[in-house]
Scaffold this motif. Structure first.
Motif, mmCIF file in Angstrom:
data_model
loop_
_atom_site.group_PDB
_atom_site.id
_atom_site.type_symbol
_atom_site.label_atom_id
_atom_site.label_comp_id
_atom_site.label_asym_id
_atom_site.label_seq_id
_atom_site.Cartn_x
_atom_site.Cartn_y
_atom_site.Cartn_z
ATOM 1 N N LEU A 128 0.763 -1.566 -0.112
ATOM 2 C CA LEU A 128 0.454 0.170 0.234
ATOM 3 C C LEU A 128 1.057 1.073 0.243
ATOM 4 O O LEU A 128 1.868 0.784 0.589
ATOM 5 C CB LEU A 128 -0.788 -0.113 1.637
ATOM 6 C CG LEU A 128 -2.115 -1.484 1.191
ATOM 7 C CD1 LEU A 128 -2.615 -0.827 1.985
ATOM 8 C CD2 LEU A 128 -3.162 -0.831 0.077
ATOM 9 N N ILE A 157 -8.867 2.171 1.227
ATOM 10 C CA ILE A 157 -8.560 0.141 1.421
ATOM 11 C C ILE A 157 -10.382 0.840 2.583
ATOM 12 O O ILE A 157 -10.584 1.630 2.752
ATOM 13 C CB ILE A 157 -7.826 0.073 2.242
ATOM 14 C CG1 ILE A 157 -7.525 0.738 3.758
ATOM 15 C CG2 ILE A 157 -6.358 0.466 1.828
ATOM 16 C CD1 ILE A 157 -6.851 0.352 4.499
ATOM 17 N N LYS A 213 -8.860 -2.838 -1.144
ATOM 18 C CA LYS A 213 -8.345 -1.440 -1.491
ATOM 19 C C LYS A 213 -9.070 -0.887 -3.470
ATOM 20 O O LYS A 213 -9.597 -1.925 -3.635
ATOM 21 C CB LYS A 213 -6.794 -1.734 -2.096
ATOM 22 C CG LYS A 213 -6.243 -0.450 -2.409
ATOM 23 C CD LYS A 213 -4.775 -0.483 -3.202
ATOM 24 C CE LYS A 213 -4.724 -1.226 -4.400
ATOM 25 N NZ LYS A 213 -2.687 -1.277 -4.862
#
Length: 488
Positions: free
Chosen positions: A352, A358, A393
């Motif tokens: 990430l 998210i 995500k």
């Protein structure tokens, strides 16, 4: 023979020092002999204090039932026993339940019988990085349990527990506790070390702490009031009016769905609750066009890391890598799980970055407030973050049509979260699939309106955060006042 001294003025005497052989006690690690901590202990001992063991009738620590066997050990909040962890303790001495797990009665009275917690008990953090010996007191009427990183101390009196908690939570108490901890990458206090902490008993400490608690509660109540206004503002700007929640009566919990509605669809009654159906209908009243999330972005699922993959965090690591899970709004600095650095290459597809959106795909054992909660990753402190399988995500946005902060707010609104709560597969935990997440319809105003809404809500959140930050300042001032009372 004369004592050696360090004459180099560029060296920090708090970190580089010489200890004479005659000064060495039972331990050989240098942290135990840091001059600042030695001097503090001498000042405290000069007050002829008692030891923590002098107040203890019984002490025990808990254990963590296997999370892979959730249905066997854990429960929903409504039917469960609070299972306290380090994050439920606070330096004010008041237990916090925002991120509390729950176990069933069989686990409480069986596997964890020895670590049961009742009203007036003192709870102390004995394991983990960060501040050591954070202490809280179980409130009136409380029944609960603890994991292995916390110990419960029976003192026989709530007043005694509160006095001990106030001292342990002071900077003096924390330093005395940290000096006694051992364990390297994961510091810990065994029982002899914990119970050897000197305690200066002074009722003024508790008086100061109680003032901070009252102000903290006032600040947090005001902050929550400010945050609660976000939904009303957001939905008002979108022209959406939510239906009035029905009174929780037996009559209102009973309803009828037609065979046609059920055919080819789900059979669980929660899916057809009248209020949830009305909530979904209210979305259609938006004065802006509705677009399915699948037409705004894509969703990537995380990876199912095994419990054996995790390691203890070490300050010597060159790279901090942690596994983002759906709790506490995904704060990268909150109770993280750590993975070896080499995972960064092995699982690079799940890394990430700041700016990624998210979303929680599970309610983490019965807390519907978490299900569907979105956040934007920011301030990751140069840590490499990996996506867990319970988190999705969102990516591939058209930034000329959508403001990410606006999207985060509408997805986190009561309206869309209720939709996800309805759609989720129900059991001990509620889980939603990628398809269910992307099936949500969201109002999409013109971009300038989205920007206006996002900016206004950001200002609201900043106001709430300023109130919460005041508590940190109060704690700091209180600690300084306590130190003045105890040592001078």
């Amino acid at each position: 023979m004369s004592n050696y001294t360090i004459s180099n003025p560029t060296l920090n005497p708090k970190r580089v020092f010489i200890l004479q052989k005659s000064e060495v006690e039972k331990r050989f690690d240098p942290f135990f002999y840091i001059p600042e901590l030695l001097e503090l202990e001498k000042k405290v001992l000069a007050k002829q204090p008692k030891k923590l063991r002098d107040y203890v009738l019984k002490v025990a620590s808990g254990a963590t039932p296997k999370t892979t066997e959730t249905e066997l050990y854990y429960s929903e909040k409504e039917n469960g026993i609070p299972f306290l962890r380090v994050q439920n303790l606070s330096p004010t001495g008041v237990l916090e339940f925002d991120d509390c797990k729950y176990i069933n009665e069989e686990t409480h009275n069986g596997m964890l019988k020895r670590s049961q917690v009742s009203a007036g008990d003192l709870l102390v953090k004995i394991t983990g990085v960060g501040r050591m010996a954070i202490a809280s007191v179980a409130p009136e009427g409380f029944i609960g349990n603890i994991n292995q990183h916390v110990c419960v101390i029976k003192t026989g009196s709530k007043e005694i527990s509160e006095t001990l908690s106030a001292f342990l939570n002071s900077d003096i108490g924390e330093k005395l506790a940290s000096r006694r901890s051992a364990g390297g990458t994961r510091p810990a206090l065994d029982y002899p070390a914990l119970l050897s902490i000197p305690i200066i008993e002074d009722k003024r400490i508790l008086e100061i702490t109680n003032k901070v608690i009252l102000q903290k509660q006032t600040n947090e109540a005001e902050a929550e009031k400010i945050l609660a206004s976000i939904d009303d503002y957001l939905l008002g700007e979108l022209g959406i009016t939510l239906p009035t929640p029905p009174e929780n009566t037996l009559k209102n919990r009973m309803f009828i769905s037609t065979y046609l509605q059920v055919t080819g669809n789900r059979y669980d009654p929660f899916f057809y609750k009248s209020y949830l159906v009305e909530l979904e209908k209210s979305l259609n009243n938006s004065k802006y066009k509705l677009i399915k999330l699948q037409n705004i972005c894509k969703l990537q699922n995380g990876y199912a890391f095994k419990s054996s993959d995790y390691i203890d965090f070490s300050e010597t690591m060159n790279v901090r890598m942690s596994n983002i899970r759906p709790n506490n709004n995904f704060d990268p600095d909150y109770n993280p799980k750590y993975l070896p650095n080499e995972y960064a290459d092995t699982y690079k597809d799940f890394l990430l970055n700041d700016g990624d959106v998210i979303i929680a795909m599970t309610d983490m054992a019965g807390d519907p407030k978490i299900l569907g909660v979105p956040t934007v990753i920011s301030n990751s402190n140069n840590r490499k973050l990996l996506l867990n399988q319970r988190v999705g995500k969102l990516f591939d946005f058209n930034l000329s049509e959508i403001n990410i902060e606006y999207l985060k707010e509408i997805l986190g609104s009561k309206l869309i979260k209720s939709y996800y709560n309805k759609m989720g597969a129900r059991g001990v935990q509620i889980n939603i699939s990628s398809e269910q997440i992307l099936s949500a319809k969201v109002p999409v105003p013109p971009l300038d309106k989205q920007n206006e809404i996002a900016d206004h809500i950001t200002n609201i959140r900043n106001q709430a955060q300023e109130l919460k930050d005041k508590t940190k300042d109060l704690l700091k001032k209180a600690s300084e006042e306590i130190e003045e009372i105890l040592l001078n």
